[in-house]
Design an enzyme around this catalytic site. Structure first.
Site, PDB file in Angstrom:
ATOM      1  N   LYS A 140       4.258  -3.728  -5.816  1.00 30.77           N
ATOM      2  CA  LYS A 140       3.680  -3.784  -4.201  1.00 30.77           C
ATOM      3  C   LYS A 140       3.749  -5.078  -3.811  1.00 30.77           C
ATOM      4  CE  LYS A 140      -0.617  -2.493  -1.855  1.00 30.77           C
ATOM      5  NZ  LYS A 140      -1.872  -1.982  -1.786  1.00 30.77           N
ATOM      6  N   SER A 183      -3.584   1.091   1.804  1.00 32.89           N
ATOM      7  CA  SER A 183      -2.334   0.404   2.142  1.00 32.89           C
ATOM      8  C   SER A 183      -1.038   0.354   1.331  1.00 32.89           C
ATOM      9  CB  SER A 183      -2.839  -0.947   2.170  1.00 32.89           C
ATOM     10  OG  SER A 183      -3.194  -1.438   0.553  1.00 32.89           O
ATOM     11  N   SER A 231      -7.166   2.357  -1.190  1.00 32.98           N
ATOM     12  CA  SER A 231      -5.547   2.113  -1.041  1.00 32.98           C
ATOM     13  C   SER A 231      -4.348   2.562  -2.026  1.00 32.98           C
ATOM     14  CB  SER A 231      -5.305   0.465  -0.875  1.00 32.98           C
ATOM     15  OG  SER A 231      -5.498   0.097   0.597  1.00 32.98           O
TER      16      SER A 231
END
Lengths: 495, 496
Positions: free
Chosen positions: A79, A160, A184
């Site tokens: 990420k 997210s 998330s």
């Protein structure tokens, strides 16, 4: 030959160690999938050479008969919230576009040390603020899933960690890192039919992870199944003296401890999570989960978490408050974007830089956070929210006298279409309603796939555990996984 | 303590003063990072990723900084809070990389304490107690440099993140002199404890000066805060100027604005920096990157045990055990450097002459406080390295044994300072010894009396003052080397 990109982390590891295929072959197979999936926009930057380089090191170790590590030969997606030495780290923002850290986050370093390699930096909601990946400066990620209604609407991969969920579901990587501040990891995992666990707050070091809300941010793995989550979490977790909030505890052997037998375990079903007007398909999957856990030997008990309805408002005060302060460092002075209009002074530079560098959702949260911390409002908002947070934690404490884990839906709905909720931030925030209580209490929680809804979209079930009891969460997740028999995968329409 | 009053057109005004002293904690590393803290390094050479607030960086408290602040609290008899917490003070400035300063607003490390100040050096027992509200620890900011480029300012982050103690007094002071005494006493304690070098020129100690005025007995007036005042003299000037300015404002029908002001050392005046309307809303909240600071009993015990003897206790011991005058004891204990020099020379002297310290304490005190500094100041090419404990003790021992006179001791010291030679050797080689041989002195005295028969007559006739004349003549004849005590004794005997 086996299709390498269909393999789990565990299978890749075993195959590489056993010589069934080389780590380089695995890396190249995933590199090819990444390269073919640009339509999904899951990666901000692909790093095929890094993946191959790490794989070569693993193959070389194997040739020398050395230990390959817990993630030996497994290429993963990172990420783009984790600082990676020498590789652009943006938090999906214009503010940090082109920012190349000269340091490596603790979690990513641990993964490399465990033999993993990096396929690239995954897209996300800007500064991890969002539930659909639509706030990324680099464009939204598209879910590999489509409704089976003949339409080709692009769906949200969740957020997210939407780049992570999309990439794992689309077989662009066998596993990816995520971070979870208020859902998330869990919500995107649920939206895309994969597994993901947010461990107990403090298990994974936050050092080198771009901060959103410090008291809530936790890194965790996202992968195709529970075993892979256990393996990867073991590689990511551990005490870090560079993070004051890091837990100084040994990392349990979660993988070795996996056990789907729920005999003697009590599973709590929180009545407050059963809300008016809830999607019947969500309720059905919840009932399925209850049945599966009973089948695994668990006793199911009704519990109450009375302050649940205050969790979301409290979360949307605390997280923006911390964010408004955490993001103050992006000022154009030392790194990242600097917007210096002709003849501008310092204040003008701040204003121009931050106006240009932050997207609308980030600005919204900075403004909310600034407001709730302001003189005259602090007690009414921030302090009150902290009290609510303490009550939420107490709700869970009291629940643990009745049960060992809690089962609930991960989200109130399946994936929605991109653009559906962008005009209404509140309805977007409501997506986090089942996820934020565990975040506020710092508890381990995971999402596992429970099946498909009538539209052919995945639904997730959430297991919340006691602090430090990731094992209990993983075991319940495994019990569900074995009974849900979730094997669906999206059609590769993007190839 | 005499009362300090401003004489206004409407009568007398009383000044109320509170000080916030920022003291840089003596520590090799910064408060939340491992970067070095040495003064005067090249810009931006002592900056860690944390100090520069790079993305994802986290603060980790430096135990030594906490320890020093706790020890400082103990030295002013303050409450030590076993549970304290760090808060963020949010504001934007180019020298503040994080966009917030990590400080302690709600739960400081150290609570209420006090220190006793004396206004009269000659009367150190006559003290006034000044309350300390709290001590908290916080990060320092970096420094802007405006002289490096025609249109840009440069930022030096060497100081960014350095640990400061903010020591907040109560509004207990009533005159510039009291404030000066407070700062000096505080600096002395910090230096004793070793928690801050107290060096105001290098900025390691600076004060925010809060001043208000009122008619004696009235409620507190509105205060102004003058920031970053960096010497004792300036602190006193600020108070003097501010108090008079405020009285003028009020007596001219105006009101004092609660505001932040800046001191201009060139003019000795203060001016508005920002008014209350422009005051920042700092949006303090607990730093979520840090856990509350919890001190265990062992840590607190170690802090307490490591405290040295403090100025007041040392002063009392000097008076009671060493028999020093209150004045000498006060002077010797006011500063670390002075007492350390005194105690070293005292121990060496006592050892050298084979007496107890209390037997030579007063002599050593006089030497250290008045004789030696006098010689040193007058010696232009003195080399500090020659001013050793052993040399000083050697000279005092020669003097104590009567081997050299007071004047000779000074001459020897001057030679020591210039050359580093041994005092004993100097006395020998340079003939700087006094003659105590009674036979020899008697012979000289006889000669002096014989050649001044008229004066002897006058003396015996009652003109006592002439005794000094005979001493002088004798010493002159002996080229200044006669032992004055012996000369006096023999003269007295002979003159009958």
């Amino acid at each position: 030959m086996t299709e390498l990109t269909e393999l789990t982390v565990a299978a890749i590891r075993t195959g590489v160690a056993g010589g069934d295929f080389t780590a380089v072959e695995v890396a190249e197979a995933f590199n090819a999938n990444v390269a073919a999936a640009s339509q999904l926009n899951a990666f901000i930057v692909a790093t095929p050479e890094k993946a191959v380089e790490a794989a070569q090191a693993v193959d070389a170790k194997r040739a020398k008969g050395q230990d390959l590590g817990k993630m030996g030969g497994v290429p993963i997606g990172m990420k783009d919230l984790f600082a990676t030495n020498g590789v652009q780290t943006t938090a999906a923002s214009h503010m940090l576009e082109g920012f190349v850290p000269q340091y490596e986050s603790t979690v990513s370093q641990k993964l490399w040390d465990a033999g993993a390699g990096m396929l690239g930096k995954l897209n996300l909601d800007q500064f991890a603020m969002g539930s659909s990946n639509e706030t990324s400066y680099f464009g939204n990620v598209i879910s590999p899933w489509r409704r089976k209604d003949g339409g080709n609407a692009d769906l949200a991969p969740g957020g997210s960690s939407g780049g992570s969920s999309s990439a794992v579901a689309a077989r662009l990587c066998p596993a990816a890192t995520g971070t979870d501040t208020g859902g998330s990891i869990r919500q995107p995992a649920a939206f895309t039919g994969i597994s993901g666990i947010k461990p107990t707050y403090g298990r994974c070091s936050r050092w080198g992870v771009v901060a959103f809300a410090s008291s809530l941010d936790q890194a965790g793995p996202m992968a195709r199944d529970v075993t892979d989550c256990a393996i990867m979490l073991e590689a990511m977790a551990g005490f870090d003296p560079k993070d004051s909030t890091s837990l100084n505890l040994p990392v349990p052997e979660w993988e070795a401890g996996l056990n789907p037998d729920m005999k003697g375990k009590k599973v709590g079903i929180p009545r407050e999570y059963r809300m008016d007007g809830m999607d019947p398909e969500i309720l059905k999957s919840w009932d399925d989960g209850i049945a599966w856990l009973k089948d695994a030997g668990a006793e199911v008990v009704d519990i109450s978490l009375p302050h649940t309805k205050y969790a979301l408002p409290a979360y949307y005060i605390i997280a923006p408050a911390e964010a408004s302060s955490n993001l103050a460092r992006y000022d154009g002075v030392r790194y990242g974007l600097r917007d210096l209009p002709e003849g501008a002074g310092l204040q003008d530079m701040y204003a121009a830089t931050r106006a240009d560098g932050f997207g609308p959702e980030v600005k919204r949260r900075i403004m909310i956070g600034t407001y709730v911390l302001s003189a005259g409002f602090y007690d009414a908002y921030y302090n009150q929210a902290q009290k609510v947070r303490a009550l939420i934690a107490r709700d869970f404490e009291q629940a643990w006298s009745q049960c060992d884990v809690i089962l609930a839906p991960t989200c109130p709905s399946a994936a929605f279409a991109l653009g559906d909720k962008t005009s209404d931030p509140l309805s977007m925030y409501l997506n986090d309603v089942f996820a934020v209580p565990a975040s506020l209490a710092g508890l381990p929680a995971m999402s596992v796939p429970a099946g498909l809804n009538s539209e052919g979209l995945p639904l997730g079930l959430q297991i919340i555990g006691k602090a430090f009891d990731e094992q209990g969460v993983l075991n319940a997740g495994l019990a569900i996984e074995q009974r849900a028999g979730f094997t669906a995968k999206p059609e590769a329409w993007w190839k | 303590m005499s009362e300090y009053r401003i004489q206004g057109a409407t009568g007398e005004w009383e000044v109320v003063i509170g000080l916030e002293v920022h003291a840089q904690v003596t520590s090799k590393a910064k408060l939340f990072s491992g970067a070095a803290t040495a003064f005067g390094a090249e810009p931006n050479t002592q900056v860690s990723l944390v100090d520069a607030a790079m993305p994802g960086m986290l603060p980790v408290p430096n135990r030594e900084c906490i320890r020093q602040a706790v020890r400082t609290g103990m030295a002013i008899d303050a409450q030590i809070n076993k549970w304290s917490r760090f808060d963020r003070k949010n504001y934007f400035y180019a020298d503040l990389p994080q966009g917030y300063q990590i400080s302690q607003l709600y739960h400081p490390l150290v609570g209420e304490g006090y220190l006793d100040i004396a206004l009269d050096d000659k009367d150190p027992e006559n003290t006034k107690r000044i309350g300390v509200e709290r001590i908290h620890v916080e990060q320092d900011a970096g420094k802007l440099m405006h002289d490096q480029h025609p249109t840009m300012s440069y930022v030096d982050l060497n100081r960014s993140g350095v640990a400061l103690m903010e020591i907040v007094s109560k509004p207990d002071m009533r005159s510039p002199a009291e404030a000066g005494a407070y700062v000096r006493k505080l600096r002395s304690i910090l230096r004793y404890v070793g928690s801050c070098d107290g060096n105001m020129e290098e900025g390691s100690m600076r004060a925010d000066v809060n001043v208000s005025v009122r008619k004696p007995g009235d409620e507190f007036g509105t205060r102004t805060e003058t920031k970053n005042v960096n010497s004792v003299r300036f602190v006193m000037q600020v108070i003097e100027y501010e108090a008079n300015r405020q009285v003028d404002v009020i007596e001219n029908g105006g009101t004092v604005d609660q505001e932040t002001r800046l001191f201009d050392p060139d003019t000795g005046t203060t001016r508005t920096m920002r008014s209350k309307e422009d005051a920042h809303d700092y949006r303090y909240f607990p730093d979520p990157d840090l856990l509350p600071l919890e001190l265990d009993d062992a840590f607190i015990a170690e802090c307490r045990e490591s405290l040295p003897e403090l100025p007041d206790a040392k002063r009392h011991r000097y008076e009671n055990e060493l028999g020093l005058s209150a004045y000498n004891a006060g002077q010797l204990t006011a500063d670390v450097d002075v007492y350390q020099r005194y105690e070293a020379i005292l121990a060496a002297t006592a050892a050298k002459v084979g007496k107890s310290e209390s037997d030579v304490a007063t002599q050593v005190a006089n030497w250290v406080l008045s004789v030696a500094p006098g010689v040193k100041n007058a010696t232009e090419d003195a080399d500090e390295a020659n001013d050793t404990t052993a040399a000083n003790a050697g000279i005092i021992a020669l003097s104590a044994a009567g081997t050299v006179s007071g004047g000779q001791a000074k001459e020897i010291y001057e030679i020591v300072l210039k050359t580093g030679r041994e005092p004993e050797e100097i006395a020998e080689t340079e003939g700087l010894k006094q003659n105590s041989d009674t036979g020899a002195i008697e012979a000289v005295v006889d000669e002096v009396l014989a050649s001044n028969a008229d004066k002897v007559e006058e003396y015996r006739g009652g003109k006592d003052k002439l005794f000094g004349f005979f001493v002088g003549q004798t010493m002159k004849a002996m080229k200044g080397q006669g032992n004055p005590a012996v000369v006096n004794e023999i003269l007295k005997a002979k003159l009958g």
